[in-house]
Each structure stands twice: as C-alpha cells, then as structure tokens.
Design a protein around this motif. Sequence first.
Motif, PDB file in Angstrom:
ATOM      1  N   LEU A  83     -19.222 -33.681 -34.883  1.00 24.37           N
ATOM      2  CA  LEU A  83     -19.784 -33.251 -33.376  1.00 24.37           C
ATOM      3  C   LEU A  83     -20.959 -32.857 -33.393  1.00 24.37           C
ATOM      4  O   LEU A  83     -21.294 -31.830 -34.322  1.00 24.37           O
ATOM      5  CB  LEU A  83     -19.344 -31.998 -32.950  1.00 24.37           C
ATOM      6  N   VAL A  84     -22.038 -33.475 -33.057  1.00 22.72           N
ATOM      7  CA  VAL A  84     -23.610 -32.715 -33.586  1.00 22.72           C
ATOM      8  C   VAL A  84     -23.894 -31.806 -31.961  1.00 22.72           C
ATOM      9  O   VAL A  84     -23.650 -31.968 -31.006  1.00 22.72           O
ATOM     10  CB  VAL A  84     -24.393 -33.872 -33.058  1.00 22.72           C
ATOM     11  N   VAL A  85     -24.550 -30.881 -32.144  1.00 20.21           N
ATOM     12  CA  VAL A  85     -24.545 -30.031 -31.189  1.00 20.21           C
ATOM     13  C   VAL A  85     -26.728 -29.710 -31.099  1.00 20.21           C
ATOM     14  O   VAL A  85     -26.319 -29.395 -32.413  1.00 20.21           O
ATOM     15  CB  VAL A  85     -23.669 -28.214 -31.537  1.00 20.21           C
ATOM     16  N   ILE A  86     -27.070 -29.914 -30.505  1.00 15.50           N
ATOM     17  CA  ILE A  86     -29.001 -29.917 -30.431  1.00 15.50           C
ATOM     18  C   ILE A  86     -28.759 -28.708 -29.567  1.00 15.50           C
ATOM     19  O   ILE A  86     -28.604 -28.443 -28.292  1.00 15.50           O
ATOM     20  CB  ILE A  86     -29.316 -31.210 -29.877  1.00 15.50           C
ATOM     21  N   PRO A  87     -28.805 -27.231 -30.306  1.00 12.72           N
ATOM     22  CA  PRO A  87     -29.815 -26.106 -29.256  1.00 12.72           C
ATOM     23  C   PRO A  87     -30.997 -26.821 -28.618  1.00 12.72           C
ATOM     24  O   PRO A  87     -31.778 -26.940 -29.709  1.00 12.72           O
ATOM     25  CB  PRO A  87     -29.345 -25.265 -30.354  1.00 12.72           C
ATOM     26  N   VAL A 110     -25.673 -31.495 -25.772  1.00 12.37           N
ATOM     27  CA  VAL A 110     -27.059 -30.487 -26.236  1.00 12.37           C
ATOM     28  C   VAL A 110     -26.295 -29.322 -25.186  1.00 12.37           C
ATOM     29  O   VAL A 110     -25.998 -29.137 -23.897  1.00 12.37           O
ATOM     30  CB  VAL A 110     -28.242 -31.170 -24.970  1.00 12.37           C
ATOM     31  N   SER A 111     -26.677 -28.372 -26.187  1.00 16.51           N
ATOM     32  CA  SER A 111     -26.879 -26.949 -25.713  1.00 16.51           C
ATOM     33  C   SER A 111     -28.280 -26.387 -24.936  1.00 16.51           C
ATOM     34  O   SER A 111     -28.547 -26.511 -25.782  1.00 16.51           O
ATOM     35  CB  SER A 111     -26.075 -25.905 -26.860  1.00 16.51           C
ATOM     36  N   THR A 112     -27.884 -26.126 -23.768  1.00 13.13           N
ATOM     37  CA  THR A 112     -29.142 -25.196 -22.888  1.00 13.13           C
ATOM     38  C   THR A 112     -29.045 -25.398 -21.769  1.00 13.13           C
ATOM     39  O   THR A 112     -28.086 -25.163 -20.934  1.00 13.13           O
ATOM     40  CB  THR A 112     -30.049 -27.059 -22.653  1.00 13.13           C
ATOM     41  N   ASP A 113     -30.571 -24.071 -21.056  1.00 15.92           N
ATOM     42  CA  ASP A 113     -30.085 -23.410 -20.366  1.00 15.92           C
ATOM     43  C   ASP A 113     -31.059 -23.666 -19.455  1.00 15.92           C
ATOM     44  O   ASP A 113     -31.173 -23.080 -18.469  1.00 15.92           O
ATOM     45  CB  ASP A 113     -30.345 -21.332 -20.625  1.00 15.92           C
ATOM     46  N   ASP A 114     -31.758 -24.720 -19.605  1.00 12.40           N
ATOM     47  CA  ASP A 114     -32.797 -25.225 -18.968  1.00 12.40           C
ATOM     48  C   ASP A 114     -32.449 -26.593 -18.482  1.00 12.40           C
ATOM     49  O   ASP A 114     -31.910 -28.641 -18.473  1.00 12.40           O
ATOM     50  CB  ASP A 114     -33.394 -25.591 -19.604  1.00 12.40           C
ATOM     51  N   ALA A 128     -32.932 -34.749 -20.259  1.00 12.57           N
ATOM     52  CA  ALA A 128     -33.614 -35.650 -20.341  1.00 12.57           C
ATOM     53  C   ALA A 128     -32.560 -36.297 -20.914  1.00 12.57           C
ATOM     54  O   ALA A 128     -32.396 -37.029 -21.948  1.00 12.57           O
ATOM     55  CB  ALA A 128     -34.720 -35.043 -21.162  1.00 12.57           C
ATOM     56  N   ALA A 129     -31.936 -34.685 -21.585  1.00 12.99           N
ATOM     57  CA  ALA A 129     -30.930 -34.800 -22.803  1.00 12.99           C
ATOM     58  C   ALA A 129     -29.703 -36.435 -22.504  1.00 12.99           C
ATOM     59  O   ALA A 129     -29.251 -36.873 -22.874  1.00 12.99           O
ATOM     60  CB  ALA A 129     -29.705 -33.511 -23.070  1.00 12.99           C
ATOM     61  N   ALA A 130     -29.471 -35.803 -20.860  1.00 16.63           N
ATOM     62  CA  ALA A 130     -28.499 -36.305 -20.344  1.00 16.63           C
ATOM     63  C   ALA A 130     -29.131 -38.304 -19.295  1.00 16.63           C
ATOM     64  O   ALA A 130     -27.814 -39.086 -20.437  1.00 16.63           O
ATOM     65  CB  ALA A 130     -27.737 -36.226 -18.799  1.00 16.63           C
ATOM     66  N   VAL A 131     -29.858 -38.064 -19.714  1.00 20.75           N
ATOM     67  CA  VAL A 131     -30.777 -39.567 -19.899  1.00 20.75           C
ATOM     68  C   VAL A 131     -30.783 -40.720 -21.156  1.00 20.75           C
ATOM     69  O   VAL A 131     -30.175 -41.662 -20.869  1.00 20.75           O
ATOM     70  CB  VAL A 131     -31.857 -39.678 -19.523  1.00 20.75           C
ATOM     71  N   ALA A 132     -31.113 -39.902 -22.312  1.00 22.95           N
ATOM     72  CA  ALA A 132     -30.975 -40.085 -23.660  1.00 22.95           C
ATOM     73  C   ALA A 132     -29.539 -40.395 -23.979  1.00 22.95           C
ATOM     74  O   ALA A 132     -29.633 -41.274 -24.931  1.00 22.95           O
ATOM     75  CB  ALA A 132     -31.749 -39.493 -24.744  1.00 22.95           C
TER      76      ALA A 132
END
Length: 412
Positions: free
Chosen positions: A10-14, A54-58, A64-68
């Motif tokens: 699992l890759v997590v991108i903070p 991708v872990s984000t609050d924004d 952008a992460a979902a599109v990628a």
Amino acid sequence: MSTGHVPRVLVVIPARGGSKGVPGKNVALVGGVPLVARAVRACLASGRVTDVVVSTDDASIAAAAAVAGADVIVRPAIIAGDSSASEAALMHALNRFEADRGVTVDVLVMVQCTSPFLTTSEVSGVVARVLDDGADTAHTVAPFHGFVWREGDSPAEAGEAGAQGVNHNKTYRLRRQDRPQEFVETGAAYAMRSAGFRKEGHRFFGRTVLVPTDPARVLEIDEPADLERAHALAPLVDGYDETCEEVVPMPAPTRADVDAVVIDFDGTQTDDRVWIDASGRETVAVHRGDGLGIAALRRAGLKVLILSTEKNPVVAARARKLDVPVIQGIDRKDFALKQWCEEQGVDPQRVLYAGNDVNDLPCFTLVGWPVAVADAQPEARAAARTTTTSNGGHGAVREIAAWLLGKELYKS
C-alpha cells in the motif's frame, strides 16, 4: 513471505491542503501535471505496488488524486495541521484501508508529492529492498560529498573556535576520494513492514537500507523558489526514467472534458514568423488543417475564441475567415479570458487554452486544460497540462480538434 502469497503493498501519499510556504502546493502544476497526480502516476506504474491512496483534508487535492487513479482517504482535521506528523497520517490511512477492505497490508510505502521528479523505479526500489532483501525499512537517498558546517547558537557557545565542521575536521580535510561515502535523504519514498510500523510508530525501525537515486532529479518543494526550479527542470528531466521504465504520458482531453477552446494566435496558429514588405505590411502563414479543425469544433457546439496580445489586422482577418470571435490588443490576456468566460457562462476549468510563450502562462493557470504546442517555449511546456506533437502553425490546432472530436472531426 509465504510461497504463493502476493504481498499487499500500500502506497500512502500524504497531501494536506494547508501549506503556508507554497499555498496550494500539492496541486501546483509541474510539467503540466498537479504534483499529487505526478506522485500517483509514478506509484501506479510500479508492478510492486498493489494499492495507492492519497490522504488529504482538501477537496481539490482529492479531486486531482482521483482523476489520476488513486483512492482517497479523508484525513481528520486533528492530524492535518502544521505540526501533525506524517506518521499520524500514515497510521490513520493504514487503519482505514485495512478496515474498509478487510485485508492486511504487508508493506506500507510513504511517497511525498513534494518530490516532483520521483520515478517509478524509485518506488519499486524501496519496495524491493523490503520484500526481496529482508530490510525492515528502506528510503531513497542521493550521494553527497559536501562539507557540512554548524555555527553555535550564540557567540559564547561558538567560543574562540567559531563554526565547526559536522562531517569533517576543519584542520585536516580528507580528499573526496578518501572520505567515506555519505548520503542525503531525498524525502521522496519510504517503505516499511507494516507490522513493524504499527509496533514502533515511526518509519526508521529495525534494519534500514538506503536506495541511492540520481542526484540530478532530487528536489523538494518547500518554498516558492523550489517550485520555480521545478518548472525550469521539468522539460529537461520529464519523459524518462533512469532504468528505462516507461513513463506514463499525460492523456489528452476529450470532448467530455472541454466546453470551450481558446487559441493564441502568434506561434500557435502561426510558426511565429512574420513577413514584412517595403510598406510595413505584415504577412503570416497559417495551416489549412487548423481552419478545418476550428470549423469542426464550432459544428460540435464548442465555443471558440482567438485571444491575442497584439492588435493586428492579420489576426482580425483570420478570425473573420474562420467566423469566430477575437479579442486582441490587450495587456492582460487572463483578465480578458476570465471576463469572456463569465459572459459566456463557461467554467474556466472546462476551457482548453492553447498557447506557446510566457505571455500565455497567466491563462494557463486560469483554465483546466492548458495546452502548449510542440515547439512552445520551455516555460510554456513546463506549465502545460499536455503538449501537442505538432508545432505551432503546422497543424497543432487541428490536432487539438482531433483529441476532442475523434471521428466526429471528419463529419461535414
């Protein structure tokens, strides 16, 4: 790992949204691609990775992460502040992922999208050192040969000796070839056994292995000047991986992505050359295919605009020939474009803007699809979301029409 077991990696991108040094940093464009998307694409291209989140609050980062192609885990505000540790975001994402999927992660990887030139081979490399070489943790580093100095916190602390060497004795400095090899942490990719991470709570437990990378690609974006350097470097370093792993190109937009096409004139519809006769009259050459493409765009119901800084009869004549509106003789193309979008009821994020030079950059930041022609200036190519294969004045606009319309381009 047991025989037959496919390790879950699992890759997590903070990527939190509250950066103060570079506001909006994680969705800033480098080489025409949001930073978070660059990281996602590098990870998805690795055969060693099974999942990318991708872990984000924004919301903009999440989009952008979902599109990628990444999954998104919403990070609670309590662990999304300036002082929040990356490990807190990793633990939260790991727990959520395993609970939601009902699986156990074998290897956890943290990738930071502030390293814009991360390669797929670097991601694969840190995973391999854990899965194949038995390391507990592994991270990317770059060879370092510099002399590091430290000053005292106060003159009294420094004393008469003044500044002191950290990795060397200032009174007798060994030659580079006689010194032990040192490495600097790049901040790009970290892999760790998930069980060990749960137990220790940090990313450097047990046996740590270093994964050397190309120093020319190392850059962390912490300040605006770092982002400017990334823009300048993108045309030079994008498009290849030092291990020849394929780099996934940025896809071109389709009709579903775009409602309007705005086209620069000089250098985009022309090859940027001008012929001037003895009377001072200017003549330029345009491409018939571009005219065909613009006509097809109009037939398909897209709004089309020609936007030019210079006021020139040639531009007006071309616009009349194509039967499209033109705005020219303006100082700020982005102001004019924003006003036109408001008047036409068009969302700028659904506008494709085609340009070739630095005066197009403000418009690039305004629209959702900034496109540079193939022979555009490096600054324009770096800021574009994608690039044509045709040069300006040699069918670039027709190529854009083909992206958007496909077979519809050829219908009368």
